[in-house]
Design a protein around this motif. Sequence first.
Motif, PDB file in Angstrom:
ATOM      1  N   ILE A 109       0.839  -1.203   0.000  1.00  0.00           N
ATOM      2  CA  ILE A 109       0.000   0.000   0.000  1.00  0.00           C
ATOM      3  C   ILE A 109       0.871   1.248   0.000  1.00  0.00           C
ATOM      4  N   ASP A 110       1.896   1.257   0.859  1.00  0.00           N
ATOM      5  CA  ASP A 110       2.780   2.416   0.915  1.00  0.00           C
ATOM      6  C   ASP A 110       3.594   2.564  -0.366  1.00  0.00           C
ATOM      7  N   ALA A 111       3.849   1.446  -1.046  1.00  0.00           N
ATOM      8  CA  ALA A 111       4.543   1.517  -2.330  1.00  0.00           C
ATOM      9  C   ALA A 111       3.660   2.212  -3.371  1.00  0.00           C
ATOM     10  N   ILE A 112       2.366   1.908  -3.343  1.00  0.00           N
ATOM     11  CA  ILE A 112       1.434   2.573  -4.268  1.00  0.00           C
ATOM     12  C   ILE A 112       1.320   4.053  -3.926  1.00  0.00           C
ATOM     13  N   ILE A 113       1.337   4.364  -2.628  1.00  0.00           N
ATOM     14  CA  ILE A 113       1.307   5.765  -2.207  1.00  0.00           C
ATOM     15  C   ILE A 113       2.545   6.495  -2.735  1.00  0.00           C
ATOM     16  N   ALA A 114       3.704   5.837  -2.650  1.00  0.00           N
ATOM     17  CA  ALA A 114       4.933   6.423  -3.202  1.00  0.00           C
ATOM     18  C   ALA A 114       4.792   6.624  -4.706  1.00  0.00           C
ATOM     19  N   LEU A 115       4.149   5.660  -5.360  1.00  0.00           N
ATOM     20  CA  LEU A 115       3.936   5.759  -6.802  1.00  0.00           C
ATOM     21  C   LEU A 115       3.033   6.937  -7.143  1.00  0.00           C
ATOM     22  N   SER A 116       2.119   7.280  -6.223  1.00  0.00           N
ATOM     23  CA  SER A 116       1.245   8.429  -6.463  1.00  0.00           C
ATOM     24  C   SER A 116       2.053   9.721  -6.519  1.00  0.00           C
ATOM     25  N   VAL A 117       3.112   9.796  -5.731  1.00  0.00           N
ATOM     26  CA  VAL A 117       3.997  10.964  -5.751  1.00  0.00           C
ATOM     27  C   VAL A 117       4.722  11.037  -7.087  1.00  0.00           C
ATOM     28  N   VAL A 118       5.218   9.891  -7.537  1.00  0.00           N
ATOM     29  CA  VAL A 118       5.899   9.821  -8.836  1.00  0.00           C
ATOM     30  C   VAL A 118       4.948  10.233  -9.949  1.00  0.00           C
ATOM     31  N   TYR A 119       3.732   9.702  -9.904  1.00  0.00           N
ATOM     32  CA  TYR A 119       2.729  10.021 -10.926  1.00  0.00           C
ATOM     33  C   TYR A 119       2.481  11.520 -11.008  1.00  0.00           C
ATOM     34  N   LYS A 120       2.243  12.145  -9.848  1.00  0.00           N
ATOM     35  CA  LYS A 120       1.868  13.564  -9.868  1.00  0.00           C
ATOM     36  C   LYS A 120       3.012  14.440 -10.338  1.00  0.00           C
ATOM     37  N   ALA A 121       4.227  14.115  -9.925  1.00  0.00           N
ATOM     38  CA  ALA A 121       5.384  14.890 -10.380  1.00  0.00           C
ATOM     39  C   ALA A 121       5.566  14.733 -11.888  1.00  0.00           C
ATOM     40  N   PHE A 122       5.417  13.510 -12.384  1.00  0.00           N
ATOM     41  CA  PHE A 122       5.539  13.239 -13.823  1.00  0.00           C
ATOM     42  C   PHE A 122       4.463  13.987 -14.604  1.00  0.00           C
ATOM     43  N   ASP A 123       3.254  14.013 -14.044  1.00  0.00           N
ATOM     44  CA  ASP A 123       2.142  14.735 -14.662  1.00  0.00           C
ATOM     45  C   ASP A 123       2.434  16.239 -14.701  1.00  0.00           C
ATOM     46  N   ASN A 124       2.963  16.773 -13.601  1.00  0.00           N
ATOM     47  CA  ASN A 124       3.300  18.194 -13.548  1.00  0.00           C
ATOM     48  C   ASN A 124       4.380  18.573 -14.562  1.00  0.00           C
ATOM     49  N   GLN A 129       1.644  13.720 -21.597  1.00  0.00           N
ATOM     50  CA  GLN A 129       1.359  14.289 -22.917  1.00  0.00           C
ATOM     51  C   GLN A 129       2.571  14.187 -23.833  1.00  0.00           C
ATOM     52  N   ARG A 130       3.734  14.425 -23.281  1.00  0.00           N
ATOM     53  CA  ARG A 130       4.951  14.469 -24.087  1.00  0.00           C
ATOM     54  C   ARG A 130       5.410  13.093 -24.541  1.00  0.00           C
ATOM     55  N   PHE A 131       5.349  12.122 -23.649  1.00  0.00           N
ATOM     56  CA  PHE A 131       5.906  10.808 -23.963  1.00  0.00           C
ATOM     57  C   PHE A 131       4.857   9.752 -24.312  1.00  0.00           C
ATOM     58  N   LEU A 132       3.638   9.910 -23.779  1.00  0.00           N
ATOM     59  CA  LEU A 132       2.610   8.894 -23.995  1.00  0.00           C
ATOM     60  C   LEU A 132       1.455   9.392 -24.851  1.00  0.00           C
ATOM     61  N   GLY A 133       1.406  10.688 -25.093  1.00  0.00           N
ATOM     62  CA  GLY A 133       0.405  11.241 -25.999  1.00  0.00           C
ATOM     63  C   GLY A 133      -1.004  11.326 -25.447  1.00  0.00           C
ATOM     64  N   PHE A 134      -1.159  11.318 -24.132  1.00  0.00           N
ATOM     65  CA  PHE A 134      -2.497  11.472 -23.552  1.00  0.00           C
ATOM     66  C   PHE A 134      -2.381  12.175 -22.214  1.00  0.00           C
ATOM     67  N   GLU A 135      -3.486  12.711 -21.752  1.00  0.00           N
ATOM     68  CA  GLU A 135      -3.537  13.404 -20.471  1.00  0.00           C
ATOM     69  C   GLU A 135      -4.512  12.682 -19.556  1.00  0.00           C
ATOM     70  N   PRO A 136      -4.052  12.116 -18.435  1.00  0.00           N
ATOM     71  CA  PRO A 136      -4.967  11.399 -17.529  1.00  0.00           C
ATOM     72  C   PRO A 136      -5.962  12.344 -16.881  1.00  0.00           C
ATOM     73  N   ASN A 137      -7.079  11.773 -16.439  1.00  0.00           N
ATOM     74  CA  ASN A 137      -8.078  12.551 -15.713  1.00  0.00           C
ATOM     75  C   ASN A 137      -7.528  12.865 -14.328  1.00  0.00           C
ATOM     76  N   ALA A 138      -7.120  14.113 -14.128  1.00  0.00           N
ATOM     77  CA  ALA A 138      -6.420  14.491 -12.895  1.00  0.00           C
ATOM     78  C   ALA A 138      -7.294  14.308 -11.661  1.00  0.00           C
ATOM     79  N   LYS A 139      -8.557  14.681 -11.754  1.00  0.00           N
ATOM     80  CA  LYS A 139      -9.439  14.580 -10.593  1.00  0.00           C
ATOM     81  C   LYS A 139      -9.707  13.126 -10.218  1.00  0.00           C
TER      82      LYS A 139
END
Length: 231
Positions: A109-124, A129-139
């Motif tokens: 669970i804490d590993a997924i929480i850590a992954l959430s930090v990675v996700y948000k920084a990558f999104d920011n 958009q740049r590497f995968l060509g799509f924008e996830p639903n942020a909300k």
Amino acid sequence: MIKRSFLLGAVAVLLLSILWPTIAAAHNVSKRDASFVQSNRGAAIGPFLYLGAKHMVTGYDHILFLVGVIFFLYRLKDIVQYVSLFTLGHSTTLLLGVFGHVRANPYLIDAIIALSVVYKAFDNMGGFQRFLGFEPNAKLAVLIFGLFHGFGLATKLQELTLSQSGLVTNIISFNVGVEIGQVLALSAVLIGLSYWRMQGGFLKHALATNTALMTGGFILLSYQLAGYLAQ
């Protein structure tokens, strides 16, 4: 300017690498707090409010994720919407985990929480958009990751022997305390971000800052996976 930006990011990454073992340990329930929770009998609203607030303020994985979430949010209305979705998510699974006895491996669970930090920084950083060509639903992403953050809180309580006397009152108090701690932590972050934005250079150093944020997420992810494998 670009070199200076990456230098600042490198320094932040180095500090995260040095301090992370202490930071990760601080997120656990202290022996003193655990002793109180397990020996307590009956409703104890004040102490559980305090414990919930303390757990959120020292829960650096939660704070890092929220920093990423509000990093590019300028309007109070948007901040309230995203934070409310996060609150809905983690409140739901915190209560479900404790009262519904829904269990999960705390390291995963804490590993997924850590992954959430990675996700948000990558999104920011515009990575999707740049590497995968799509924008996830942020909300939607904030809500889903909020569910995992709530399970992370629940696993900490599930490690303790909780008295059934006053349990509902105490867990609800703990959850309210979490919200209080979240407001306090976010207020400090918003004050810092607002000051930084007024000084200029915010956008110029945004890439380096989110690089450091993502690196911190990866360090925490490695820490949790190592813990899981060592079980």
